[in-house]
Design a protein around this motif. Structure first.
Motif, PDB file in Angstrom:
ATOM      1  N   LYS A  64       0.826  -1.205   0.000  1.00 46.83           N
ATOM      2  CA  LYS A  64       0.000   0.000   0.000  1.00 46.83           C
ATOM      3  C   LYS A  64       0.864   1.260   0.000  1.00 46.83           C
ATOM      4  O   LYS A  64       0.609   2.197  -0.769  1.00 46.83           O
ATOM      5  N   THR A  65       1.892   1.306   0.845  1.00 41.36           N
ATOM      6  CA  THR A  65       2.745   2.492   0.934  1.00 41.36           C
ATOM      7  C   THR A  65       3.501   2.740  -0.369  1.00 41.36           C
ATOM      8  O   THR A  65       3.730   3.891  -0.751  1.00 41.36           O
ATOM      9  N   VAL A  66       3.880   1.655  -1.055  1.00 38.40           N
ATOM     10  CA  VAL A  66       4.557   1.787  -2.349  1.00 38.40           C
ATOM     11  C   VAL A  66       3.588   2.361  -3.382  1.00 38.40           C
ATOM     12  O   VAL A  66       3.947   3.264  -4.152  1.00 38.40           O
ATOM     13  N   TRP A  67       2.349   1.842  -3.385  1.00 38.35           N
ATOM     14  CA  TRP A  67       1.342   2.344  -4.333  1.00 38.35           C
ATOM     15  C   TRP A  67       1.039   3.818  -4.090  1.00 38.35           C
ATOM     16  O   TRP A  67       0.797   4.576  -5.038  1.00 38.35           O
ATOM     17  N   GLU A  68       1.039   4.253  -2.840  1.00 38.24           N
ATOM     18  CA  GLU A  68       0.762   5.662  -2.546  1.00 38.24           C
ATOM     19  C   GLU A  68       1.864   6.551  -3.117  1.00 38.24           C
ATOM     20  O   GLU A  68       1.581   7.608  -3.705  1.00 38.24           O
ATOM     21  N   ASP A  69       3.126   6.146  -2.955  1.00 38.91           N
ATOM     22  CA  ASP A  69       4.233   6.910  -3.543  1.00 38.91           C
ATOM     23  C   ASP A  69       4.177   6.862  -5.067  1.00 38.91           C
ATOM     24  O   ASP A  69       4.453   7.854  -5.749  1.00 38.91           O
ATOM     25  N   PHE A  70       3.824   5.695  -5.580  1.00 39.65           N
ATOM     26  CA  PHE A  70       3.663   5.534  -7.023  1.00 39.65           C
ATOM     27  C   PHE A  70       2.604   6.508  -7.545  1.00 39.65           C
ATOM     28  O   PHE A  70       2.799   7.172  -8.570  1.00 39.65           O
ATOM     29  N   ALA A  71       1.472   6.577  -6.849  1.00 34.75           N
ATOM     30  CA  ALA A  71       0.371   7.442  -7.287  1.00 34.75           C
ATOM     31  C   ALA A  71       0.797   8.904  -7.347  1.00 34.75           C
ATOM     32  O   ALA A  71       0.380   9.649  -8.240  1.00 34.75           O
ATOM     33  N   HIS A  72       1.628   9.319  -6.398  1.00 30.20           N
ATOM     34  CA  HIS A  72       2.130  10.706  -6.398  1.00 30.20           C
ATOM     35  C   HIS A  72       2.960  10.965  -7.651  1.00 30.20           C
ATOM     36  O   HIS A  72       2.780  11.990  -8.330  1.00 30.20           O
ATOM     37  N   ASP A  73       3.859  10.054  -7.980  1.00 25.51           N
ATOM     38  CA  ASP A  73       4.720  10.220  -9.152  1.00 25.51           C
ATOM     39  C   ASP A  73       3.916  10.146 -10.450  1.00 25.51           C
ATOM     40  O   ASP A  73       4.182  10.889 -11.405  1.00 25.51           O
ATOM     41  N   TRP A  74       2.948   9.249 -10.483  1.00 24.59           N
ATOM     42  CA  TRP A  74       2.123   9.081 -11.688  1.00 24.59           C
ATOM     43  C   TRP A  74       1.323  10.349 -11.967  1.00 24.59           C
ATOM     44  O   TRP A  74       1.255  10.817 -13.103  1.00 24.59           O
ATOM     45  N   GLN A  75       0.734  10.908 -10.898  1.00 16.98           N
ATOM     46  CA  GLN A  75      -0.046  12.140 -11.056  1.00 16.98           C
ATOM     47  C   GLN A  75       0.847  13.297 -11.493  1.00 16.98           C
ATOM     48  O   GLN A  75       0.442  14.135 -12.316  1.00 16.98           O
ATOM     49  N   ALA A  76       2.053  13.345 -10.957  1.00 19.14           N
ATOM     50  CA  ALA A  76       2.995  14.409 -11.336  1.00 19.14           C
ATOM     51  C   ALA A  76       3.303  14.330 -12.831  1.00 19.14           C
ATOM     52  O   ALA A  76       3.396  15.364 -13.507  1.00 19.14           O
ATOM     53  N   GLU A  77       3.446  13.116 -13.345  1.00 20.74           N
ATOM     54  CA  GLU A  77       3.717  12.955 -14.777  1.00 20.74           C
ATOM     55  C   GLU A  77       2.491  13.318 -15.607  1.00 20.74           C
ATOM     56  O   GLU A  77       2.618  13.934 -16.679  1.00 20.74           O
ATOM     57  N   LEU A  78       1.317  12.970 -15.142  1.00 20.37           N
ATOM     58  CA  LEU A  78       0.086  13.352 -15.848  1.00 20.37           C
ATOM     59  C   LEU A  78      -0.027  14.877 -15.934  1.00 20.37           C
ATOM     60  O   LEU A  78      -0.542  15.417 -16.923  1.00 20.37           O
ATOM     61  N   ASP A  79       0.458  15.569 -14.905  1.00 20.80           N
ATOM     62  CA  ASP A  79       0.336  17.029 -14.826  1.00 20.80           C
ATOM     63  C   ASP A  79       1.388  17.772 -15.651  1.00 20.80           C
ATOM     64  O   ASP A  79       1.278  18.980 -15.834  1.00 20.80           O
ATOM     65  N   HIS A  80       2.403  17.050 -16.135  1.00 19.71           N
ATOM     66  CA  HIS A  80       3.391  17.699 -16.997  1.00 19.71           C
ATOM     67  C   HIS A  80       2.747  18.102 -18.320  1.00 19.71           C
ATOM     68  O   HIS A  80       1.838  17.441 -18.815  1.00 19.71           O
ATOM     69  N   GLU A  81       3.255  19.173 -18.895  1.00 19.97           N
ATOM     70  CA  GLU A  81       2.738  19.623 -20.196  1.00 19.97           C
ATOM     71  C   GLU A  81       3.258  18.739 -21.337  1.00 19.97           C
ATOM     72  O   GLU A  81       4.439  18.368 -21.325  1.00 19.97           O
TER      73      GLU A  81
END
Length: 307
Positions: A64-81
């Motif tokens: 679970k803790t790995v997925w939470e960190d993963f989700a942060h990085d994934w969202q950051a990439e989605l937010d890139h232009e």
């Protein structure tokens, strides 16, 4: 467990991370933090009009803790232009206005996130033609009950028996050796036409486990199937990317072709996978077990007739 109202009320800016945490709500903190999340994408194609019809399950497993960190990085990439609302392998319009090279480069960044967090892949593949032939034989076997026949009509029942039983046994051994208790949550993509088959398959898996391996269910948080929209759950977007390319690899391999797509190579290399294939020997073993059951049943009746 997260209710539909709570699900809709989560702040969308942090939705991916919070939705993961919410799956483990209600558990003591130690169990929450050590919880394991398995996300699966099901691909079901019976048509056979353009491709070999298969039943496919593919996804990733991690803490679970790995997925939470993963989700942060994934969202950051989605937010890139240029920003992406979500990632879905079959929706090419998400990359409208982006050339092929730039699209591949962007997708490789998402694959890098999967590799960075060392998620473990899992996949199950069953050709429809193989399954159809097996079911033709097994459906008329004298030992099979009407309930078993109904369960085996759904190919996901077999895949769940195979994958989840193996995984829970291995998970239980790991917990026993380490002295820890890590509970497992299994999450599916909310795919409309596949949902009912998956639901029935999972319910039948739990029913069988209660009868034959009830201790395994102690390691499972959800005793019923859990579905989420992959547009709102980044772990499901990751397994969608894997499932789409795995399906394409199978398609090309069935025609004797190599599949050397850059995304597939990046997904394939550097990530550990557990691949489950129901081979001819597996069918034979299953049939032999049923035949043994028939023999045992005959002996039982014989002893009852001749006390």
């Amino acid at each position: 467990m997260l209710t539909p109202t709570e699900f809709r009320g989560i702040d969308q800016e942090n939705s991916h991370r919070e939705l993961i945490g919410a799956l483990f709500s209600g558990l003591p903190k130690t169990l929450r933090d050590e919880g394991i999340l398995m996300v699966l994408q099901a691909w079901f194609d019976e048509s056979g009009k353009t491709e070999e019809p298969v039943y496919l399950l593919a996804g990733y497993v991690g803490k679970k803790t790995v997925w939470e960190d993963f989700a942060h990085d994934w969202q950051a990439e989605l937010d890139h232009e240029p920003k992406l609302p979500y990632l879905h392998a079959r929706e090419s319009q998400l990359f409208k206005g982006t050339d092929a090279d730039a699209r591949v480069e962007r997708l490789l960044k998402f694959v890098a996130i999967i590799r960075k967090h060392r998620l473990r892949g899992v996949s199950f593949l069953l050709k429809h033609s193989d399954y159809r032939e097996f079911f033709r034989i097994i459906s008329v076997h004298p030992v099979i009950t009407p309930a078993e026949r109904r369960m085996m009509r759904n190919p996901y029942y077999l895949s769940f028996q195979y994958i989840f039983t193996m995984m829970l046994i291995r998970h239980g051994q790991k917990c026993a050796e380490s002295g820890t208790k890590e509970l497992l949550e299994i999450l599916f993509d909310d795919g409309g036409e596949r949902k009912q088959r998956l639901k029935i398959g999972f319910e039948n898996f739990v029913k069988t486990a209660k009868e034959k391996n009830p201790h395994l269910l102690d390691l499972l948080i959800n005793k019923g199937p859990e579905f989420r929209d992959d547009k709102q759950m980044s772990p499901l977007q990751a397994c969608d990317l894997f499932a789409w390319h795995f399906r394409r690899f199978c398609y090309e391999a069935s025609r004797g072709n190599k599949y050397e797509d850059a995304i597939w190579r990046a997904l394939r290399d550097g990530i550990e996978y557990d691949t489950y294939l129901f081979t001819e020997s597996d069918w034979i073993k299953l049939l032999l077990r049923l035949r043994q059951s028939t023999w045992d049943e005959l002996l039982k009746h014989k002893s009852e007739d001749n006390p």
